[in-house]
Design a protein around this motif. Structure first.
Motif, PDB file in Angstrom:
ATOM      1  N   PHE A   1     -11.547  12.535 -11.362  1.00 33.20           N
ATOM      2  CA  PHE A   1     -10.651  11.392 -11.197  1.00 33.20           C
ATOM      3  C   PHE A   1     -11.283  10.379 -10.257  1.00 33.20           C
ATOM      4  O   PHE A   1     -11.786  10.738  -9.185  1.00 33.20           O
ATOM      5  CB  PHE A   1      -9.315  11.863 -10.631  1.00 33.20           C
ATOM      6  N   ALA A   2     -11.286   9.111 -10.667  1.00 37.00           N
ATOM      7  CA  ALA A   2     -11.788   8.028  -9.815  1.00 37.00           C
ATOM      8  C   ALA A   2     -10.865   6.831  -9.968  1.00 37.00           C
ATOM      9  O   ALA A   2     -10.383   6.536 -11.069  1.00 37.00           O
ATOM     10  CB  ALA A   2     -13.212   7.643 -10.193  1.00 37.00           C
ATOM     11  N   ASP A   3     -10.624   6.143  -8.862  1.00 36.10           N
ATOM     12  CA  ASP A   3      -9.641   5.063  -8.850  1.00 36.10           C
ATOM     13  C   ASP A   3     -10.041   4.099  -7.735  1.00 36.10           C
ATOM     14  O   ASP A   3     -10.264   4.517  -6.594  1.00 36.10           O
ATOM     15  CB  ASP A   3      -8.252   5.667  -8.583  1.00 36.10           C
ATOM     16  N   VAL A   4     -10.153   2.823  -8.051  1.00 43.21           N
ATOM     17  CA  VAL A   4     -10.448   1.838  -7.016  1.00 43.21           C
ATOM     18  C   VAL A   4      -9.563   0.618  -7.224  1.00 43.21           C
ATOM     19  O   VAL A   4      -9.329   0.185  -8.356  1.00 43.21           O
ATOM     20  CB  VAL A   4     -11.945   1.437  -7.010  1.00 43.21           C
ATOM     21  N   GLN A   5      -9.039   0.106  -6.136  1.00 44.58           N
ATOM     22  CA  GLN A   5      -8.169  -1.067  -6.168  1.00 44.58           C
ATOM     23  C   GLN A   5      -8.694  -2.108  -5.182  1.00 44.58           C
ATOM     24  O   GLN A   5      -9.089  -1.779  -4.059  1.00 44.58           O
ATOM     25  CB  GLN A   5      -6.732  -0.688  -5.782  1.00 44.58           C
ATOM     26  N   GLY A   6      -8.701  -3.360  -5.617  1.00 44.01           N
ATOM     27  CA  GLY A   6      -8.949  -4.478  -4.723  1.00 44.01           C
ATOM     28  C   GLY A   6      -7.651  -5.250  -4.553  1.00 44.01           C
ATOM     29  O   GLY A   6      -6.978  -5.565  -5.543  1.00 44.01           O
ATOM     30  N   ARG A   7      -7.286  -5.519  -3.329  1.00 43.21           N
ATOM     31  CA  ARG A   7      -5.987  -6.154  -3.075  1.00 43.21           C
ATOM     32  C   ARG A   7      -6.144  -7.220  -1.995  1.00 43.21           C
ATOM     33  O   ARG A   7      -6.841  -7.020  -0.993  1.00 43.21           O
ATOM     34  CB  ARG A   7      -4.965  -5.108  -2.635  1.00 43.21           C
TER      35      ARG A   7
ATOM     36  N   ALA B   1       0.820  -1.203   0.000  1.00 40.11           N
ATOM     37  CA  ALA B   1       0.000   0.000   0.000  1.00 40.11           C
ATOM     38  C   ALA B   1       0.858   1.259   0.000  1.00 40.11           C
ATOM     39  O   ALA B   1       1.887   1.331   0.680  1.00 40.11           O
ATOM     40  CB  ALA B   1      -0.916  -0.006   1.225  1.00 40.11           C
ATOM     41  N   SER B   2       0.420   2.252  -0.773  1.00 41.58           N
ATOM     42  CA  SER B   2       1.056   3.577  -0.726  1.00 41.58           C
ATOM     43  C   SER B   2       0.453   4.311   0.462  1.00 41.58           C
ATOM     44  O   SER B   2      -0.357   5.219   0.321  1.00 41.58           O
ATOM     45  CB  SER B   2       0.829   4.332  -2.033  1.00 41.58           C
ATOM     46  N   PHE B   3       0.903   3.911   1.656  1.00 42.57           N
ATOM     47  CA  PHE B   3       0.261   4.359   2.890  1.00 42.57           C
ATOM     48  C   PHE B   3       0.632   5.807   3.207  1.00 42.57           C
ATOM     49  O   PHE B   3      -0.220   6.639   3.466  1.00 42.57           O
ATOM     50  CB  PHE B   3       0.677   3.426   4.025  1.00 42.57           C
ATOM     51  N   GLY B   4       1.927   6.092   3.179  1.00 42.59           N
ATOM     52  CA  GLY B   4       2.360   7.467   3.396  1.00 42.59           C
ATOM     53  C   GLY B   4       2.694   8.181   2.114  1.00 42.59           C
ATOM     54  O   GLY B   4       2.782   9.406   2.065  1.00 42.59           O
TER      55      GLY B   4
ATOM     56  N   GLY C   1      -5.664   0.521   3.011  1.00 36.82           N
ATOM     57  CA  GLY C   1      -5.321  -0.320   4.149  1.00 36.82           C
ATOM     58  C   GLY C   1      -4.023  -1.052   3.899  1.00 36.82           C
ATOM     59  O   GLY C   1      -3.620  -1.274   2.752  1.00 36.82           O
ATOM     60  N   ARG C   2      -3.361  -1.435   4.955  1.00 42.41           N
ATOM     61  CA  ARG C   2      -2.053  -2.074   4.849  1.00 42.41           C
ATOM     62  C   ARG C   2      -1.925  -3.165   5.909  1.00 42.41           C
ATOM     63  O   ARG C   2      -2.233  -2.946   7.087  1.00 42.41           O
ATOM     64  CB  ARG C   2      -0.948  -1.039   5.020  1.00 42.41           C
TER      65      ARG C   2
ATOM     66  N   PHE D   1       1.995 -10.569  17.845  1.00 46.01           N
ATOM     67  CA  PHE D   1       1.975  -9.216  18.383  1.00 46.01           C
ATOM     68  C   PHE D   1       1.008  -8.343  17.579  1.00 46.01           C
ATOM     69  O   PHE D   1      -0.191  -8.450  17.748  1.00 46.01           O
ATOM     70  CB  PHE D   1       3.398  -8.647  18.407  1.00 46.01           C
ATOM     71  N   ASN D   2       1.490  -7.515  16.682  1.00 46.11           N
ATOM     72  CA  ASN D   2       0.611  -6.620  15.931  1.00 46.11           C
ATOM     73  C   ASN D   2       0.082  -7.335  14.692  1.00 46.11           C
ATOM     74  O   ASN D   2       0.739  -7.384  13.662  1.00 46.11           O
ATOM     75  CB  ASN D   2       1.373  -5.352  15.511  1.00 46.11           C
ATOM     76  N   SER D   3      -1.117  -7.879  14.778  1.00 44.87           N
ATOM     77  CA  SER D   3      -1.681  -8.618  13.645  1.00 44.87           C
ATOM     78  C   SER D   3      -2.785  -7.848  12.927  1.00 44.87           C
ATOM     79  O   SER D   3      -3.225  -8.254  11.859  1.00 44.87           O
ATOM     80  CB  SER D   3      -2.226  -9.969  14.112  1.00 44.87           C
ATOM     81  N   ARG D   4      -3.245  -6.739  13.524  1.00 42.49           N
ATOM     82  CA  ARG D   4      -4.320  -5.977  12.896  1.00 42.49           C
ATOM     83  C   ARG D   4      -3.769  -5.121  11.754  1.00 42.49           C
ATOM     84  O   ARG D   4      -2.710  -4.515  11.882  1.00 42.49           O
ATOM     85  CB  ARG D   4      -5.016  -5.065  13.917  1.00 42.49           C
ATOM     86  N   PRO D   5      -4.479  -5.038  10.644  1.00 43.69           N
ATOM     87  CA  PRO D   5      -4.073  -4.099   9.586  1.00 43.69           C
ATOM     88  C   PRO D   5      -4.330  -2.669  10.027  1.00 43.69           C
ATOM     89  O   PRO D   5      -5.084  -2.410  10.977  1.00 43.69           O
ATOM     90  CB  PRO D   5      -4.957  -4.494   8.408  1.00 43.69           C
ATOM     91  N   GLU D   6      -3.703  -1.735   9.349  1.00 44.42           N
ATOM     92  CA  GLU D   6      -3.919  -0.323   9.635  1.00 44.42           C
ATOM     93  C   GLU D   6      -4.553   0.339   8.418  1.00 44.42           C
ATOM     94  O   GLU D   6      -4.395  -0.112   7.282  1.00 44.42           O
ATOM     95  CB  GLU D   6      -2.601   0.367   9.992  1.00 44.42           C
ATOM     96  N   TYR D   7      -5.273   1.431   8.661  1.00 43.06           N
ATOM     97  CA  TYR D   7      -5.992   2.132   7.599  1.00 43.06           C
ATOM     98  C   TYR D   7      -5.744   3.631   7.719  1.00 43.06           C
ATOM     99  O   TYR D   7      -5.542   4.157   8.824  1.00 43.06           O
ATOM    100  CB  TYR D   7      -7.498   1.859   7.688  1.00 43.06           C
ATOM    101  N   VAL D   8      -5.792   4.293   6.584  1.00 35.94           N
ATOM    102  CA  VAL D   8      -5.665   5.744   6.579  1.00 35.94           C
ATOM    103  C   VAL D   8      -6.659   6.326   5.579  1.00 35.94           C
ATOM    104  O   VAL D   8      -6.892   5.762   4.505  1.00 35.94           O
ATOM    105  CB  VAL D   8      -4.231   6.191   6.218  1.00 35.94           C
ATOM    106  N   THR D   9      -7.272   7.439   5.965  1.00 37.58           N
ATOM    107  CA  THR D   9      -8.090   8.244   5.064  1.00 37.58           C
ATOM    108  C   THR D   9      -7.343   9.547   4.817  1.00 37.58           C
ATOM    109  O   THR D   9      -6.981  10.245   5.776  1.00 37.58           O
ATOM    110  CB  THR D   9      -9.473   8.527   5.667  1.00 37.58           C
TER     111      THR D   9
END
Length: 664
Positions: free
Chosen positions: A391-397, A147-150, A441-442, A467-475
């Motif tokens: 502009f519209a863009d959607v990705q399924g991963r 993911a291009s998170f940052g 999400g990542r 330990f850290n198993s949850r994914p993280e999300y950013v808006t």
């Protein structure tokens, strides 16, 4: 941030994506150009980005790690293990570390799948074989790989259609740093073209016993026909380092700034990749671009547990060895009309990495293997209505991690839908306004999952200790304005990143020295960024960029700032050229940042002054670089031990480098 695999990259070729809207092109028998359509943003794409040209990169590159070249762009911080600019170096964007920044070469993912870091040490001179770099800040457009998170770092390879030339070069500077290289481009001859570059670099490093020696080879050939283009590239490299990845206590730094907290530890990695890409024009309006790639890595590094614990080194020395293989393919279809550009595509990859831990007296201690599979599809559309571009863009991963070792672990699976939308408005011929909203999400890295252990640990019942198993999300909200006239380019943008379950560095190190992370309940990053590029006169050029960051983490009832995230970054540069001479002076200011969640330990703000003088003739040129001319005694990374000891990574004082190039 040190990764167990250290530099694992895959570079491989090209895939088209949402290009700038263009009118329909009539079908023709004219030969296709080289495959260069990528995920890059255009002038009216509503994302935040900055471009660096290959020519500009070559003018500044003397063998330093790319992280330092990227500090020319807003919101980027960088540091190196050895204190000098060669060897292991790392960068952060808006305070977000490299494992959460998507990196690609012509659309091919570079982030190593298990630990998601893109490290360039295996291919030390890569940035001299690029035609351009685009750094997108924020979630940007859909990318292949993690993911291009940052943000996303998009590298575009050198064009095979450049004019024929041969260049030989070399340089020498402080800390016994040198580079030797040769480059040849055939230019297009009939239907074919060829490019090659061979490089060898070395530096003793600023710190004691922190040398780096590395070599790389890049070969690329292409065939160009009326309806199709083929390109085959081979990249291989190796590097050897004396390790210096442990921070040094401030009490020791006051006595000896060149001290190295690591023991007699070394590493060695070799990596090679092959990439094949094809562009097929179906008509004047549509085309398909495809790529297959493969990479293999082998190497490892030493780990002196006693040095890590602050004790004298003994004969006890651990070793972490890795062997990995990566195969992938992707393809995209692009259709262009009078008012739109539509691109859809898919990417599939499979990866395995064997981990082997040993101790030089006891022999092998464990071995395990991680498997990572990934698949993604995307579709994006740019539609132009007069001055307005939608502009519209959607990705399924989807990503799956499986583990085979002494402790059983159920497969870890993650699925993400990553939507993005925005608009830009061309207010005048020279001024464009834009706004975009995106969510991505990542999944956590292997290091996040295992809590820094290279071999999965078990609890008292024999179950896997996760330990850290949850994914993280950013808006991500991005809004800005771009102003471009022939001699002046200006941009100003504001952003707001709102995170859920963000995985952040907590300032601690794990049992084998890997940086540890934690999920936090709520967090956000917001700020302003600006750039200016003014050709004031034919001889005088002024460049400026600035970033202001206000970020907070909320955990239970406490609010604090994330670590290693300075609030202010300023870069200014003045270049003056006359005849064969060029004089450039640049200054950088970085405000203080924090090393721990308590915000009690800080890195002081600092300023740097650099300069370069170049003398160029038709067949040769020489450039003298001077760095940290004010001899600032600074450090820009560190951490806090559980006992409160503050440890830092010292960066080099005043240093110089002379570079000479011959052109044929």
């Amino acid at each position: 941030m040190k990764q167990p695999v250290l530099p694992v990259l895959v570079l491989v070729s090209a895939l088209p994506a949402a290009a700038q809207t263009a009118p329909a092109v009539p079908d023709t028998t004219q030969a296709l150009p080289e495959v260069t359509v990528t995920y890059r943003a255009g002038s009216r794409t509503p994302v935040t980005f900055l471009n660096l040209s290959g020519q500009e990169l070559k003018a500044r590159s003397v063998g330093q790690e790319p992280s330092f070249l990227l500090t020319q762009t807003p919101a980027v911080t960088a540091y190196s293990d050895a204190g000098s600019t060669q060897g292991y170096a790392y960068f952060r964007l808006r305070g977000i570390d490299q494992t959460r920044i998507n990196s690609t070469l012509d659309g091919v993912p570079l982030n190593e799948p298990e630990d998601q870091g893109a490290y360039f040490s295996n291919y030390p001179d890569l940035f001299n074989s690029l035609s351009s770099v685009q750094l997108q800040r924020g979630v940007g457009t859909s990318q292949n790989g993690v993911a291009s998170f940052g943000g996303s770092l998009q590298l575009t390879s050198v064009s095979l259609l450049d004019s024929a030339h041969t260049t030989l070069g070399g340089g020498y500077g402080s800390y016994n740093s040198y580079r030797l290289y040769g480059e040849h481009a055939s230019g297009r001859r009939g239907h074919g073209a060829f490019y090659a570059r061979v490089s060898h670099l070395h530096s003793d490093g600023y710190k004691i016993r922190s040398a780096n020696t590395s070599s790389s080879v890049y070969l690329s050939g292409g065939l160009f026909y009326d309806k199709t283009t083929w390109k085959l590239s081979v990249l291989a490299g190796q590097q050897r380092n004396q390790l210096a990845w442990l921070g040094v206590p401030d009490s020791v730094i006051r006595v000896n700034r060149r001290a190295n907290a690591n023991g007699p530890e070394n590493d060695r990695f070799r990596q090679a990749l092959v990439q094949l890409q094809n562009q097929w024009r179906l008509s004047g309006r549509s085309e398909i671009s495809s790529s297959i790639y493969g990479s293999g890595l082998q190497g490892g590094y030493d780990f002196d547990l006693n040095a890590f614990l602050g004790l004298p080194s003994t004969s006890e020395l651990y070793r972490y060895d890795f062997r990995s293989g990566w195969l992938g393919a992707f393809s995209a279809y692009t259709l262009r009309g009078q008012r739109f550009t539509w691109t859809s595509g898919l990417h599939l990859s499979t990866y395995r990495r064997r981990h082997l831990g040993s101790e030089q007296q006891a022999g092998e201690l464990y071995r395990n293997t991680g498997y990572k599979r990934e698949g993604s599809v995307f579709s994006k559309l740019e539609y132009r209505l007069g001055p307005l571009t939608l502009f519209a863009d959607v990705q399924g991963r989807t990503a799956t991690f499986r583990y085979r070792g002494s402790v059983p672990l159920e497969p870890q699976r993650w699925q993400f839908i990553n939507p993005k939308a925005g608009l830009s408005y061309q207010l005048t011929e020279h001024t464009t306004l834009y706004y975009s909203l995106g969510r991505t999400g990542r999944e956590p890295t292997r290091n996040d999952l295992f809590g820094g252990n290279d071999d999965l640990a078990a609890d008292s019942t024999g179950r896997a200790l996760m330990f850290n198993s949850r994914p993280e999300y950013v808006t991500d909200h991005e809004a800005g304005v771009r102003y471009v006239v022939p001699r002046l380019e200006l941009s100003l943008n504001a952003y707001y990143l709102n995170f859920r379950d963000e995985i952040v560095l907590n300032g601690k190190l794990g049992p084998n020295g890997l940086a540890l992370t934690s999920n936090v309940e709520q967090s956000y990053r917001t700020g302003l960024e600006g750039t200016a590029h003014w050709q004031a006169t034919p001889k005088l050029q002024l460049v400026y960029n600035a970033a202001f960051n206000y970020s907070r983490i909320r955990e239970q009832t406490q609010d604090f700032r994330p670590i290693l995230t300075p609030a202010v970054l300023l870069n200014q540069e003045v270049n003056y050229s006359t005849g064969p001479w060029l004089l450039g002076v640049s200054a950088r200011y970085q405000s203080r940042s924090y090393l721990d969640f308590a915000n009690s330990a800080t890195i002081a703000g600092y300023g740097l002054l650099n300069a370069r003088v170049r003398y160029a003739r038709t067949r040769w040129e020489a450039t003298l670089f001077g760095n940290n001319l004010t001899n600032s005694r600074y450090f820009n990374n560190g951490y806090v031990e559980p006992d409160g000891t503050r440890k830092y990574f010292v960066q080099a004082p005043t240093n110089v480098y002379l570079d000479v190039r011959l052109h044929f």
